[in-house]
Each structure stands twice: as C-alpha cells, then as structure tokens.
Design a protein around this motif. Structure first.
Motif, PDB file in Angstrom:
ATOM      1  N   GLY A  16       0.795  -1.234   0.000  1.00  0.00           N
ATOM      2  CA  GLY A  16       0.000   0.000   0.000  1.00  0.00           C
ATOM      3  C   GLY A  16       0.821   1.275   0.000  1.00  0.00           C
ATOM      4  O   GLY A  16       0.614   2.148  -0.859  1.00  0.00           O
ATOM      5  N   PRO A  17       1.793   1.440   0.958  1.00  0.00           N
ATOM      6  CA  PRO A  17       2.568   2.688   0.968  1.00  0.00           C
ATOM      7  C   PRO A  17       3.322   2.936  -0.343  1.00  0.00           C
ATOM      8  O   PRO A  17       3.386   4.065  -0.834  1.00  0.00           O
ATOM      9  CB  PRO A  17       3.524   2.475   2.146  1.00  0.00           C
ATOM     10  N   SER A  39       3.832   2.981   8.549  1.00  0.00           N
ATOM     11  CA  SER A  39       4.061   2.168   9.746  1.00  0.00           C
ATOM     12  C   SER A  39       4.447   0.740   9.362  1.00  0.00           C
ATOM     13  O   SER A  39       4.633  -0.104  10.223  1.00  0.00           O
ATOM     14  CB  SER A  39       2.809   2.162  10.625  1.00  0.00           C
ATOM     15  N   ASP A  40       4.558   0.486   8.055  1.00  0.00           N
ATOM     16  CA  ASP A  40       4.922  -0.838   7.551  1.00  0.00           C
ATOM     17  C   ASP A  40       6.426  -0.868   7.259  1.00  0.00           C
ATOM     18  O   ASP A  40       6.890  -0.247   6.310  1.00  0.00           O
ATOM     19  CB  ASP A  40       4.113  -1.133   6.283  1.00  0.00           C
ATOM     20  N   LYS A  41       7.163  -1.612   8.084  1.00  0.00           N
ATOM     21  CA  LYS A  41       8.627  -1.594   7.960  1.00  0.00           C
ATOM     22  C   LYS A  41       9.094  -2.182   6.623  1.00  0.00           C
ATOM     23  O   LYS A  41      10.085  -1.741   6.044  1.00  0.00           O
ATOM     24  CB  LYS A  41       9.266  -2.359   9.115  1.00  0.00           C
ATOM     25  N   GLY A  42       8.344  -3.169   6.120  1.00  0.00           N
ATOM     26  CA  GLY A  42       8.711  -3.753   4.829  1.00  0.00           C
ATOM     27  C   GLY A  42       8.719  -2.708   3.733  1.00  0.00           C
ATOM     28  O   GLY A  42       9.600  -2.691   2.867  1.00  0.00           O
ATOM     29  N   ASP A  65       7.884   8.225  15.725  1.00  0.00           N
ATOM     30  CA  ASP A  65       7.233   7.567  16.854  1.00  0.00           C
ATOM     31  C   ASP A  65       6.320   6.431  16.364  1.00  0.00           C
ATOM     32  O   ASP A  65       5.112   6.617  16.233  1.00  0.00           O
ATOM     33  CB  ASP A  65       6.439   8.613  17.651  1.00  0.00           C
ATOM     34  N   GLY A  66       6.915   5.280  16.079  1.00  0.00           N
ATOM     35  CA  GLY A  66       6.124   4.133  15.629  1.00  0.00           C
ATOM     36  C   GLY A  66       5.867   4.111  14.137  1.00  0.00           C
ATOM     37  O   GLY A  66       5.075   3.284  13.653  1.00  0.00           O
TER      38      GLY A  66
END
Lengths: 76, 133
Positions: A16-17, A39-42, A65-66
């Motif tokens: 998505g991102p 917020s998706d590290k992948g 922050d997260g």
C-alpha cells in the motif's frame, strides 16, 4: 519551484505505501519531493529498492514515533 | 536494459494466492516491467462483477487478516498496476465458456483486456518469465 507533499500511508500494509507513493509521484513534477509516512517496515525497505530500480532519487528515511518518514525526489 | 516481461498464470481461487498474484503483478508493473496475467480455473470466480470482499475471497491462513486489516484489496492492486504501469489481464476463454460468462459483462468492470486462449498466452510467455499460482 520544487514542492514537497506528504502522503500519510500509516496503517496500510505492503504494498500500500509504495503504491500510494507511486500514485503521488505520477502527479508530481520533476524535482518535487514526496514524503510517505508508513508504519509498515517492509515498505520502508522496499521503497529505496523501487526508487533505485526506476531511476528516481531516494532522499532519506527517518524513524519517528512508531512509523517512518520516507522521502523520494521525482527525477524523471 | 529493459526487464524481461513477467507472465502470471493465476489458477487458484485461494485468497492468499490471488493476493500474491496481485502484489507481484502490481509491483512489477510499476517497476517498469511489462506484466501479463492470465486468469483461469477457480481463480476466475473471484473476478465476478458485483461481489463483496466476503463473497469474492476465500481460503488461506491469512485470509481473515487480509479482509479485516488494512491490507490492499487484490482487485484494487490489479487496477493500480494497470493504471500506473504496463499490465494486461486476460480471462481464460475455456472457463468463461463453461460458465456462460462474457468477459465484458460478467467480470470486474474495466479490469480485463479480453478473453484469451492458453496457447497464445504460453507462446507470448516464451519471451519472459512465467509464474503459476
């Protein structure tokens, strides 16, 4: 004059991102920067790889922050 | 150097495999890699026009999480791949004929480039890499 816009993709899972970044880049002008909040590290790892593959410029990423802020400059 | 075209044969109706096909197709298409997707067998049922996500997708350990969390919808990913990259989607003419479906009337609007036969898809796929799901 180059502009920067922010795409808030926090909460969206892969890819998505990345897809939101690409949609924003499509509408941007050469030289503009797009900041993606993810917020998706992948996706944070995927975006620089995609940028290198297609020939845009990776400006950098910052852990907040997260979530992460990832900035890409439209190069073509 | 231009990337080799990617050919995806999607036969499974399992949500996980449809999701993976959509992810591979869309990301490859937006990465300057031409993509062709051939949808056949059980998989075609997920592309019927007018279904809700609950009706459309079934199966796989991650199915529930795909539909309850903010994971991109597979149909949306295929549409984004077509809109933002070079991608074509073909519906298997055999399964359309068996179900008496018309690619233009019975499948998700605007997603497919038409019905196609396996022989042409396989012949075209000799130019690139083929993934079957």
């Amino acid at each position: 004059m180059a502009e920067r816009q922010t795409v808030d993709a926090r909460g969206a899972f892969c890819p998505g991102p990345l897809m939101e970044l690409i949609a924003a880049l499509k509408l941007a002008s050469v030289g503009d920067e797009v900041e993606v909040l993810s917020s998706d590290k992948g996706s944070v790892n995927d975006i620089p790889a995609w940028v290198a593959k297609v020939g845009h410029q990776f400006v950098g990423s910052t852990e907040l922050d997260g979530y992460w802020s990832v900035v890409v400059k439209k190069a073509k | 150097m231009a990337s080799k075209p990617l050919f995806i044969m999607l036969a499974s109706g399992e949500h996980e495999k449809i999701q993976l096909a959509a992810m591979i197709a869309s990301v490859a298409a937006v990465s300057d890699r031409p993509v062709q997707v051939f949808v056949t067998m059980n998989a075609i049922l997920a592309f019927r026009r007018g279904l809700t996500a609950e009706q459309r997708y079934h199966g796989g350990y991650f199915h529930e999480q795909f539909v309850t969390k903010n994971v991109p919808d597979a149909i949306d990913l295929f549409e984004q791949g077509k809109m933002l990259g070079e991608m074509q989607m073909w519906a298997c003419s055999l399964v359309l004929d068996l179900n008496h479906w018309d690619a233009e009337k019975d499948l998700v609007e605007g997603l497919f480039d038409g019905p196609a036969g396996l022989a042409k898809f396989l012949a075209d796929a000799e130019e690139g890499e083929l993934i079957t799901l």
